[in-house]
Motif scaffolding. Structure first.
Motif, PDB file in Angstrom:
ATOM      1  N   PRO A  31       0.825  -1.215   0.000  1.00  0.00           N
ATOM      2  CA  PRO A  31       0.000   0.000   0.000  1.00  0.00           C
ATOM      3  C   PRO A  31       0.854   1.257   0.000  1.00  0.00           C
ATOM      4  CG  PRO A  31       0.125  -0.898   2.211  1.00  0.00           C
ATOM      5  CD  PRO A  31       0.800  -1.896   1.310  1.00  0.00           C
ATOM      6  N   PRO A  32       0.303   2.369  -0.462  1.00  0.00           N
ATOM      7  CA  PRO A  32       1.005   3.644  -0.304  1.00  0.00           C
ATOM      8  C   PRO A  32       0.984   4.053   1.163  1.00  0.00           C
ATOM      9  CG  PRO A  32      -1.183   3.997  -1.226  1.00  0.00           C
ATOM     10  CD  PRO A  32      -0.979   2.511  -1.166  1.00  0.00           C
ATOM     11  N   LEU A  33       1.940   4.881   1.561  1.00  0.00           N
ATOM     12  CA  LEU A  33       2.050   5.339   2.945  1.00  0.00           C
ATOM     13  C   LEU A  33       1.790   6.835   3.035  1.00  0.00           C
ATOM     14  CD1 LEU A  33       2.938   5.125   5.965  1.00  0.00           C
ATOM     15  CD2 LEU A  33       5.297   5.481   5.163  1.00  0.00           C
ATOM     16  N   LEU A  34       0.929   7.211   3.977  1.00  0.00           N
ATOM     17  CA  LEU A  34       0.732   8.610   4.320  1.00  0.00           C
ATOM     18  C   LEU A  34       1.261   8.801   5.735  1.00  0.00           C
ATOM     19  CD1 LEU A  34      -0.416  11.439   3.811  1.00  0.00           C
ATOM     20  CD2 LEU A  34      -2.628  10.606   4.668  1.00  0.00           C
ATOM     21  N   LEU A  35       2.351   9.550   5.864  1.00  0.00           N
ATOM     22  CA  LEU A  35       2.996   9.798   7.151  1.00  0.00           C
ATOM     23  C   LEU A  35       2.667  11.220   7.589  1.00  0.00           C
ATOM     24  CD1 LEU A  35       4.903   9.087   9.469  1.00  0.00           C
ATOM     25  CD2 LEU A  35       6.839   9.605   7.957  1.00  0.00           C
ATOM     26  N   LEU A  36       2.005  11.343   8.742  1.00  0.00           N
ATOM     27  CA  LEU A  36       1.489  12.620   9.223  1.00  0.00           C
ATOM     28  C   LEU A  36       2.333  13.191  10.359  1.00  0.00           C
ATOM     29  CD1 LEU A  36      -2.279  11.584   9.361  1.00  0.00           C
ATOM     30  CD2 LEU A  36      -1.153  12.900   7.551  1.00  0.00           C
ATOM     31  N   LEU A  37       2.529  14.514  10.344  1.00  0.00           N
ATOM     32  CA  LEU A  37       3.335  15.203  11.344  1.00  0.00           C
ATOM     33  C   LEU A  37       2.520  16.349  11.951  1.00  0.00           C
ATOM     34  CD1 LEU A  37       6.655  15.532   9.279  1.00  0.00           C
ATOM     35  CD2 LEU A  37       5.915  13.595  10.701  1.00  0.00           C
ATOM     36  N   HIS A  38       2.382  16.340  13.265  1.00  0.00           N
ATOM     37  CA  HIS A  38       1.564  17.331  13.963  1.00  0.00           C
ATOM     38  C   HIS A  38       2.288  18.669  14.106  1.00  0.00           C
ATOM     39  CE1 HIS A  38       3.937  17.071  17.684  1.00  0.00           C
ATOM     40  NE2 HIS A  38       3.984  15.753  17.491  1.00  0.00           N
ATOM     41  N   PRO A  55      -7.812   8.058   2.265  1.00  0.00           N
ATOM     42  CA  PRO A  55      -8.171   6.973   1.347  1.00  0.00           C
ATOM     43  C   PRO A  55      -7.963   5.574   1.924  1.00  0.00           C
ATOM     44  CG  PRO A  55      -7.037   8.704   0.155  1.00  0.00           C
ATOM     45  CD  PRO A  55      -6.950   9.065   1.611  1.00  0.00           C
ATOM     46  N   ASP A  56      -8.893   4.684   1.601  1.00  0.00           N
ATOM     47  CA  ASP A  56      -8.935   3.342   2.182  1.00  0.00           C
ATOM     48  C   ASP A  56      -7.692   2.517   1.899  1.00  0.00           C
ATOM     49  OD1 ASP A  56     -11.432   4.035   3.067  1.00  0.00           O
ATOM     50  OD2 ASP A  56     -12.533   2.763   1.657  1.00  0.00           O
ATOM     51  N   GLU A  57      -7.049   2.759   0.765  1.00  0.00           N
ATOM     52  CA  GLU A  57      -5.923   1.913   0.371  1.00  0.00           C
ATOM     53  C   GLU A  57      -4.614   2.306   1.056  1.00  0.00           C
ATOM     54  OE1 GLU A  57      -6.300   5.015  -2.979  1.00  0.00           O
ATOM     55  OE2 GLU A  57      -7.586   3.975  -1.538  1.00  0.00           O
ATOM     56  N   PHE A  58      -4.602   3.434   1.779  1.00  0.00           N
ATOM     57  CA  PHE A  58      -3.370   3.929   2.391  1.00  0.00           C
ATOM     58  C   PHE A  58      -3.102   3.315   3.760  1.00  0.00           C
ATOM     59  CE2 PHE A  58      -3.397   7.040  -0.877  1.00  0.00           C
ATOM     60  CZ  PHE A  58      -2.141   7.635  -0.900  1.00  0.00           C
ATOM     61  N   LEU A  59      -1.824   3.056   4.015  1.00  0.00           N
ATOM     62  CA  LEU A  59      -1.341   2.864   5.373  1.00  0.00           C
ATOM     63  C   LEU A  59      -1.101   4.267   5.920  1.00  0.00           C
ATOM     64  CD1 LEU A  59      -0.075   1.141   7.718  1.00  0.00           C
ATOM     65  CD2 LEU A  59       2.107   1.329   6.486  1.00  0.00           C
ATOM     66  N   VAL A  60      -1.741   4.590   7.043  1.00  0.00           N
ATOM     67  CA  VAL A  60      -1.627   5.930   7.626  1.00  0.00           C
ATOM     68  C   VAL A  60      -0.873   5.831   8.948  1.00  0.00           C
ATOM     69  CG1 VAL A  60      -2.853   7.973   8.448  1.00  0.00           C
ATOM     70  CG2 VAL A  60      -3.804   6.621   6.555  1.00  0.00           C
ATOM     71  N   ILE A  61       0.203   6.593   9.068  1.00  0.00           N
ATOM     72  CA  ILE A  61       1.006   6.614  10.289  1.00  0.00           C
ATOM     73  C   ILE A  61       1.153   8.060  10.751  1.00  0.00           C
ATOM     74  CG2 ILE A  61       3.344   6.263  11.218  1.00  0.00           C
ATOM     75  CD1 ILE A  61       3.533   3.730   9.546  1.00  0.00           C
ATOM     76  N   HIS A 111       7.047  -2.188   8.652  1.00  0.00           N
ATOM     77  CA  HIS A 111       5.743  -2.241   7.991  1.00  0.00           C
ATOM     78  C   HIS A 111       5.906  -2.515   6.497  1.00  0.00           C
ATOM     79  CE1 HIS A 111       3.682  -0.585  11.554  1.00  0.00           C
ATOM     80  NE2 HIS A 111       4.769   0.153  11.687  1.00  0.00           N
ATOM     81  N   SER A 112       4.884  -3.120   5.925  1.00  0.00           N
ATOM     82  CA  SER A 112       4.879  -3.395   4.480  1.00  0.00           C
ATOM     83  C   SER A 112       4.153  -2.269   3.763  1.00  0.00           C
ATOM     84  CB  SER A 112       4.185  -4.733   4.196  1.00  0.00           C
ATOM     85  OG  SER A 112       4.906  -5.799   4.770  1.00  0.00           O
ATOM     86  N   PHE A 113       4.864  -1.562   2.916  1.00  0.00           N
ATOM     87  CA  PHE A 113       4.254  -0.523   2.098  1.00  0.00           C
ATOM     88  C   PHE A 113       5.155  -0.261   0.899  1.00  0.00           C
ATOM     89  CE2 PHE A 113       6.689   1.638   5.454  1.00  0.00           C
ATOM     90  CZ  PHE A 113       7.519   2.472   4.723  1.00  0.00           C
TER      91      PHE A 113
END
Length: 226
Positions: A31-38, A55-61, A111-113
């Motif tokens: 999956p694609p990865l969306l990495l979020l920073l506060h 989006p449902d297909e994303f790994l979100v961290i 993680h797998s992405f």
């Protein structure tokens, strides 16, 4: 159903940052990865509260900044607004930049992405750090998402070549009523990425220093195109 989890440090673990995970709702091998920073003074739970809106297909961290202000309050670097302009602790900003680069490498082991589909995005200081990582290490990312941020003068000497940057994409969103980081910073960021030859989308909204459902919708539409 999606699943969310809080990463717990195991004995002897060497992960550089604490983080939260939302597994993809649609399971794929890479999956694609969306990495979020506060932003400054917040924590990894802030943007993660919107994880299921992406989006449902994303790994979100969602990652926690390395410097502690007080309990549950963290920063990527110290900043002083008393002069009317943001004065930063450049040493802390550089430390966070290098930690994030190493952290992305660590995530690949945990993680797998798809390592060719990593999107790094954040709000305020998180947006600043997304710029700092992406503009200096563009080969690590497919895209930058910068919400109400700016590009630090301090990173300009180490920005990558235009040849490397042209493979990067950027989404810049800023509020016209922002009094923390006024709209001029968003427009300056747009000008800089244009001059660097980075394909980008720039959006202004009639709001202050914030993230709204409109913001999330714009992010999702942009992600769908990439």
């Amino acid at each position: 159903m999606s699943s969310t989890s809080q990463y717990n440090y195991a004995k002897g673990d060497t992960m550089l940052l604490h983080y939260l995970v939302r597994e993809p709702k649609i399971q794929t091998e890479n999956p694609p990865l969306l990495l979020l920073l506060h932003g400054v003074g917040s924590n990894e739970k802030d943007l993660f509260s919107r994880a299921d809106q992406f989006p449902d297909e994303f790994l979100v961290i969602s990652a926690r900044a390395p410097f502690t202000i007080s309990e549950n309050h963290y920063r990527w670097f110290a900043v002083d607004f008393s002069s009317g302009r943001p004065i930063i602790n450049a040493e802390e900003a550089e430390k966070s930049r290098t930690v994030l680069i190493q952290f992305i490498n660590q995530l690949k082991e945990k993680h797998s992405f798809n390592s060719n589909a990593i999107y790094l995005g954040g709000f305020s200081q998180g947006a600043i750090m997304s710029f700092s990582v992406g503009l200096t290490q563009p080969q690590k990312l497919k895209g930058i998402i910068a919400l109400s941020g700016r590009i630090l003068t301090e990173i300009k000497p180490i920005i990558a070549s235009k040849e490397k940057l042209k493979k990067l994409n950027a989404l810049i969103i800023h509020g016209t009523k922002d009094t923390t980081l006024p709209i001029e910073y968003g427009r300056q960021s747009k000008s800089i990425v244009d001059k660097l030859g980075i394909p980008n989308t720039y959006v202004e909204f009639n709001y202050a220093h914030t993230v709204t459902p409109e913001t999330i919708q714009t992010i999702n539409e942009w992600l769908a195109k990439h």
